[in-house]
Design a protein around this motif. Structure first.
Motif, PDB file in Angstrom:
ATOM      1  N   ILE A   1     -77.367  25.947  52.938  1.00  0.00           N
ATOM      2  CA  ILE A   1     -77.130  26.903  51.860  1.00  0.00           C
ATOM      3  C   ILE A   1     -76.464  26.137  50.718  1.00  0.00           C
ATOM      4  CG2 ILE A   1     -76.936  28.892  53.402  1.00  0.00           C
ATOM      5  CD1 ILE A   1     -73.878  28.582  53.244  1.00  0.00           C
ATOM      6  N   PRO A   2     -76.425  26.684  49.509  1.00  0.00           N
ATOM      7  CA  PRO A   2     -75.709  25.985  48.437  1.00  0.00           C
ATOM      8  C   PRO A   2     -74.215  25.937  48.741  1.00  0.00           C
ATOM      9  CG  PRO A   2     -76.429  28.146  47.713  1.00  0.00           C
ATOM     10  CD  PRO A   2     -77.021  27.931  49.058  1.00  0.00           C
ATOM     11  N   CYS A   3     -73.605  24.786  48.503  1.00  0.00           N
ATOM     12  CA  CYS A   3     -72.180  24.589  48.792  1.00  0.00           C
ATOM     13  C   CYS A   3     -71.466  24.156  47.514  1.00  0.00           C
ATOM     14  CB  CYS A   3     -71.996  23.497  49.841  1.00  0.00           C
ATOM     15  SG  CYS A   3     -72.876  23.783  51.376  1.00  0.00           S
ATOM     16  N   SER A   4     -70.243  24.614  47.343  1.00  0.00           N
ATOM     17  CA  SER A   4     -69.463  24.206  46.174  1.00  0.00           C
ATOM     18  C   SER A   4     -68.613  22.977  46.480  1.00  0.00           C
ATOM     19  CB  SER A   4     -68.577  25.350  45.691  1.00  0.00           C
ATOM     20  OG  SER A   4     -67.713  25.755  46.731  1.00  0.00           O
ATOM     21  N   ASN A   5     -68.642  22.523  47.723  1.00  0.00           N
ATOM     22  CA  ASN A   5     -67.828  21.398  48.155  1.00  0.00           C
ATOM     23  C   ASN A   5     -68.711  20.417  48.923  1.00  0.00           C
ATOM     24  OD1 ASN A   5     -66.188  19.942  50.222  1.00  0.00           O
ATOM     25  ND2 ASN A   5     -64.504  20.987  49.168  1.00  0.00           N
TER      26      ASN A   5
END
Length: 124
Positions: A77-81
């Motif tokens: 999934i898209p991750c911000s970290n």
């Protein structure tokens, strides 16, 4: 006032208008100075919206080599970290060991900038 504009750019027309020859990189400042002649430069304004705030963030995605399709495919999934993305990739790699579809030795983590524009609240 801030405006976010979505434009379609014909790079060939823009290059010839700016006399750039075969350069690969088009300078943003040069494009900005050409906005007065947008259509002549091959730039067509598709949409324009007033915005109050624009936020820039980074997004990280994990990719794995798909043996059947012979290309990298998204698996996380898209991750911000980036560290969280890396831990997801490790978990997926463990789950997919000996998979006939995925090569767990060929993984990538890619990043991209994401811009969020916010407008005024309106009653529904």
């Amino acid at each position: 006032m801030k405006i976010i504009a979505l434009c379609s750019v014909d790079e060939n027309v823009l290059r010839s208008t700016l006399d750039l020859g075969e350069k690969d990189i088009i300078d943003v400042n040069t494009v900005t100075s050409e906005f007065g002649w947008m259509n002549d430069s091959g730039i067509v304004l598709d949409e324009c919206h007033e915005t109050k705030k624009v936020e820039e963030t980074m997004e990280y995605w994990g990719f794995i080599w798909n043996l059947r399709r012979e290309k990298y495919v998204q698996i996380t999934i898209p991750c911000s970290n980036v560290d969280y993305c890396r831990s997801l990739m490790e978990a997926y790699s463990r789950l997919l060991t000996n998979s006939p579809i995925y090569d767990t030795n060929r993984t990538l983590i890619c990043k991209r900038k994401v811009y969020k524009a916010y407008g005024d609240w309106e009653k529904c």
